[in-house]
Each structure stands twice: as C-alpha cells, then as structure tokens.
Motif scaffolding. Structure first.
Motif, mmCIF file in Angstrom:
data_model
loop_
_atom_site.group_PDB
_atom_site.id
_atom_site.type_symbol
_atom_site.label_atom_id
_atom_site.label_comp_id
_atom_site.label_asym_id
_atom_site.label_seq_id
_atom_site.Cartn_x
_atom_site.Cartn_y
_atom_site.Cartn_z
ATOM 1 N N SER A 49 0.827 -1.204 0.000
ATOM 2 C CA SER A 49 0.000 0.000 0.000
ATOM 3 C C SER A 49 0.866 1.261 0.000
ATOM 4 O O SER A 49 0.603 2.218 -0.751
ATOM 5 N N GLY A 50 1.928 1.232 0.824
ATOM 6 C CA GLY A 50 2.839 2.373 0.859
ATOM 7 C C GLY A 50 3.576 2.561 -0.452
ATOM 8 O O GLY A 50 3.747 3.698 -0.934
ATOM 9 N N ALA A 51 4.018 1.469 -1.056
ATOM 10 C CA ALA A 51 4.717 1.537 -2.344
ATOM 11 C C ALA A 51 3.781 2.054 -3.430
ATOM 12 O O ALA A 51 4.189 2.848 -4.295
ATOM 13 N N ALA A 52 2.531 1.604 -3.391
ATOM 14 C CA ALA A 52 1.555 2.063 -4.385
ATOM 15 C C ALA A 52 1.357 3.566 -4.289
ATOM 16 O O ALA A 52 1.323 4.271 -5.310
ATOM 17 N N ALA A 53 1.233 4.079 -3.063
ATOM 18 C CA ALA A 53 1.065 5.527 -2.876
ATOM 19 C C ALA A 53 2.270 6.290 -3.423
ATOM 20 O O ALA A 53 2.122 7.345 -4.074
ATOM 21 N N LYS A 54 3.470 5.776 -3.188
ATOM 22 C CA LYS A 54 4.683 6.427 -3.682
ATOM 23 C C LYS A 54 4.741 6.390 -5.202
ATOM 24 O O LYS A 54 5.080 7.397 -5.849
ATOM 25 N N LEU A 55 4.408 5.261 -5.791
ATOM 26 C CA LEU A 55 4.492 5.109 -7.246
ATOM 27 C C LEU A 55 3.457 5.960 -7.971
ATOM 28 O O LEU A 55 3.673 6.358 -9.128
ATOM 29 N N LEU A 56 2.346 6.244 -7.316
ATOM 30 C CA LEU A 56 1.371 7.162 -7.916
ATOM 31 C C LEU A 56 1.947 8.562 -8.028
ATOM 32 O O LEU A 56 1.517 9.359 -8.888
ATOM 33 N N GLN A 57 2.950 8.885 -7.198
ATOM 34 C CA GLN A 57 3.624 10.179 -7.276
ATOM 35 C C GLN A 57 4.779 10.157 -8.276
ATOM 36 O O GLN A 57 4.995 11.123 -9.011
ATOM 37 N N THR A 58 5.521 9.061 -8.306
ATOM 38 C CA THR A 58 6.740 8.996 -9.120
ATOM 39 C C THR A 58 6.501 8.539 -10.550
ATOM 40 O O THR A 58 7.320 8.790 -11.432
ATOM 41 N N GLY A 59 5.385 7.850 -10.791
ATOM 42 C CA GLY A 59 5.188 7.170 -12.056
ATOM 43 C C GLY A 59 5.752 5.758 -11.975
ATOM 44 O O GLY A 59 6.406 5.390 -10.998
ATOM 45 N N VAL A 131 8.864 -15.826 -14.278
ATOM 46 C CA VAL A 131 9.741 -15.467 -15.402
ATOM 47 C C VAL A 131 11.178 -15.251 -14.928
ATOM 48 O O VAL A 131 12.104 -15.287 -15.730
ATOM 49 N N GLU A 132 11.359 -15.029 -13.615
ATOM 50 C CA GLU A 132 12.705 -14.932 -13.043
ATOM 51 C C GLU A 132 13.331 -16.312 -12.839
ATOM 52 O O GLU A 132 14.461 -16.419 -12.362
ATOM 53 N N ASN A 133 12.554 -17.363 -13.149
ATOM 54 C CA ASN A 133 13.008 -18.753 -13.046
ATOM 55 C C ASN A 133 13.201 -19.198 -11.593
ATOM 56 O O ASN A 133 14.130 -19.933 -11.272
ATOM 57 N N VAL A 134 12.296 -18.749 -10.723
ATOM 58 C CA VAL A 134 12.296 -19.203 -9.336
ATOM 59 C C VAL A 134 10.883 -19.641 -8.961
ATOM 60 O O VAL A 134 9.893 -19.130 -9.504
ATOM 61 N N ASN A 135 10.791 -20.597 -8.030
ATOM 62 C CA ASN A 135 9.493 -20.982 -7.488
ATOM 63 C C ASN A 135 9.114 -19.965 -6.414
ATOM 64 O O ASN A 135 9.809 -19.840 -5.398
ATOM 65 N N ALA A 136 8.046 -19.238 -6.647
ATOM 66 C CA ALA A 136 7.703 -18.145 -5.748
ATOM 67 C C ALA A 136 6.209 -17.846 -5.831
ATOM 68 O O ALA A 136 5.468 -18.446 -6.622
ATOM 69 N N VAL A 137 5.792 -16.909 -4.994
ATOM 70 C CA VAL A 137 4.418 -16.408 -4.968
ATOM 71 C C VAL A 137 4.452 -14.944 -5.380
ATOM 72 O O VAL A 137 5.346 -14.195 -4.973
ATOM 73 N N ASP A 138 3.494 -14.540 -6.182
ATOM 74 C CA ASP A 138 3.424 -13.159 -6.650
ATOM 75 C C ASP A 138 2.222 -12.461 -6.029
ATOM 76 O O ASP A 138 1.112 -13.001 -6.027
ATOM 77 N N VAL A 139 2.460 -11.263 -5.490
ATOM 78 C CA VAL A 139 1.371 -10.428 -4.991
ATOM 79 C C VAL A 139 1.265 -9.211 -5.898
ATOM 80 O O VAL A 139 2.251 -8.511 -6.121
ATOM 81 N N GLU A 140 0.079 -8.993 -6.435
ATOM 82 C CA GLU A 140 -0.178 -7.862 -7.321
ATOM 83 C C GLU A 140 -1.081 -6.863 -6.604
ATOM 84 O O GLU A 140 -2.128 -7.234 -6.062
ATOM 85 N N TYR A 141 -0.659 -5.588 -6.608
ATOM 86 C CA TYR A 141 -1.419 -4.543 -5.921
ATOM 87 C C TYR A 141 -1.724 -3.426 -6.923
ATOM 88 O O TYR A 141 -0.809 -2.811 -7.478
ATOM 89 N N PRO A 142 -2.992 -3.148 -7.199
ATOM 90 C CA PRO A 142 -3.334 -2.184 -8.254
ATOM 91 C C PRO A 142 -2.979 -0.747 -7.890
ATOM 92 O O PRO A 142 -3.015 -0.359 -6.723
ATOM 93 N N LEU A 143 -2.653 0.017 -8.906
ATOM 94 C CA LEU A 143 -2.372 1.446 -8.760
ATOM 95 C C LEU A 143 -3.557 2.219 -9.335
ATOM 96 O O LEU A 143 -3.798 2.198 -10.546
ATOM 97 N N ILE A 144 -4.293 2.890 -8.447
ATOM 98 C CA ILE A 144 -5.482 3.633 -8.845
ATOM 99 C C ILE A 144 -5.344 5.055 -8.321
ATOM 100 O O ILE A 144 -5.162 5.267 -7.114
#
Length: 267
Positions: A49-59, A131-144
């Motif tokens: 959530s914090g990263a999303a708020a920052k990215l809405l400012q930075t692009g 796609v990084e060729n690792v077994n992992a979990v991905d969390v996607e957080y929308p930017l609105i």
C-alpha cells in the motif's frame, strides 16, 4: 484383581490427561504460528500500500520508481524482486538490478495478473515458476489514482519457505512438533525437509504409497481447519510412523494456505 483394575484405570486416565495436554499444546503452538504468519501478511499489505502511494507520485518507471521498488523489496527477506506492471500486463521497472532482464516481458497470461487487470483488486498467486526462473508467490497490488483511473500495478515476488522458516522454527523449538504448509491445490509451500517444497501432495511419487496421507490431504484442501492422523516417514528417515495432525488456515487477498502441525503418535 480389584487393585490391578484400579491401577490400570489410573494409568489409562493419566495417559488420557497427557494426550489432552499435548493436543492443547499443539493447538496453542499452531495458533501462535498462524498469528505470526498473518502478521507477516499484514506487513506485506502495508508495504505494498505504501509503495503504491509512492508510485502514484513517481510514475511507474525511472529512478524514483526504482527507488520505491528497492524500498519495497527491503521490507521482507523473503522478497525475490519487486516490479511495476503496465495496464497491459507487462513488466516496466524491476528491482533489484539482477532481475532487470525481465523488464519488458509480459506476464498478462498469469492468472493472478489477469484477475488484477480485470477486477483492479490485490491478488496473491499460488506458488509457480516465475519469469525470473524461481518458485515463488506473486502479490499484485493495483495502482489507482485520485480520479479512480487504473494505471497498472506494483508486484512483489517472494519465496513462501523463506518467509515461513524462521516463524516455524521458532514455534516448534523445544517441542516434539513439526509444521508443514500446503496450498489447497496440494503444493507444498514449506516443510522441514526442504526437498519436499514445491512438490504436489496429490501427484508427487513420494506421497503415493501413503493412502492415509492422501486422504487427510483431501480433507485439508477442502476444510479450513480440522484434525486427523496419517502415516508417513519419520523426518530424515525411511521409518514409517503415524502422525497426529491439526490444521488451520491463513490467507492474504483471499488466497489460502493451510498450516499443519503434527506430532508422532506415542512419542
């Protein structure tokens, strides 16, 4: 004879009390473990959530976006990388630098990305080969943005076993308990035996000779909590033993993990 019967009854009662005490201790250990995992999930949610708020400012691209992604990655030792995702489902910016080669790749075919792009909600994937060729979990957080326009997403890729291991090792230290974590589709997310991680409980050859394990596995997949017993190898041996298990559920963004605590019967 009467004294013998009395003594037998007392022994049986004592054993029952011991069994009840162990079940209670297992349950409380499981509760502490799931609470701590949920705390880590809450940390991930806050960080995204914090990263999303920052990215809405930075692009979504450029040095400032990269810095925001680096900050996000630093919030969890289980993190593989963090990225911004376009409205079309392509990777725009990615950190750390070692994964720069995946920038520009499309991940629009991944189910969690498809859900996020369609519904504009946070989503956590099952474990998969990224796609990084690792077994992992991905969390996607929308930017609105403030006007309600959907601009893309911020993604965190992390390894479940790296997140879970310190929590579980601390929880079972000094006990006869062990814990494994599985997704409802049968994918082993954590096990004391690291070579079990990533195997599927229902299809891996290792588990097929144990019908009681497969049976309780189907219960675990279907029911968010419960208890039962099954036969499997004693850890780090080929000795077959009966294990008594209790399980519960943790979830993030409606994706569930089953946390299973067990002890060897009679130990």
């Amino acid at each position: 004879m009467h004294k013998v019967q009395k003594m037998t009854a007392l022994i049986s009662f004592a054993l029952l009390l011991v069994g009840c005490s162990l079940q209670t201790k297992m349950s409380s250990t499981l509760d502490r473990t799931t609470t701590e995992v949920l705390d880590r999930f809450a940390d991930i949610d806050r960080s995204l959530s914090g990263a999303a708020a920052k990215l809405l400012q930075t692009g979504l691209s450029g040095p400032e976006a990269a810095a925001a992604l680096n900050t996000l990655c630093s919030t969890s030792s289980s993190c593989v990388d963090c990225a911004t995702i376009s409205k079309a489902g392509s990777i725009i910016e990615v950190q750390p630098e070692q994964y720069k080669t995946v920038a520009g790749k499309t991940i629009a075919d991944q189910p969690q990305v498809q859900t996020m792009l369609k519904r504009h909600i946070p989503v956590m994937s099952p474990m998969f080969r990224s796609v990084e060729n690792v077994n992992a979990v991905d969390v996607e957080y929308p930017l609105i943005d403030a006007q309600g326009e959907f601009l893309g997403a911020v993604s965190m890729l992390f390894k479940p076993d790296t997140l879970l291991r310190p929590i579980i090792e601390k929880a079972v230290k000094g006990t006869d308990f062990n814990i494994w974590v599985v997704s409802p589709d049968g994918t082993m997310l954590y096990d004391r035996m690291s070579d079990h991680i990533g195997l599927n409980l229902f299809t891996a050859e290792l588990y097929q000779p144990f019908p009681s394990l497969l049976k309780i596995g189907r219960q675990i997949a279907a029911e968010p909590e419960g208890r039962g017993s099954y036969s499997f190898y004693k850890p780090e041996t080929k000795e077959r033993v009966t294990k008594e298990a209790i399980w519960s559920t943790v979830s993030l963004y409606n994706t569930a993990w089953r946390v299973v605590i067990y002890r060897i019967a009679g130990q």
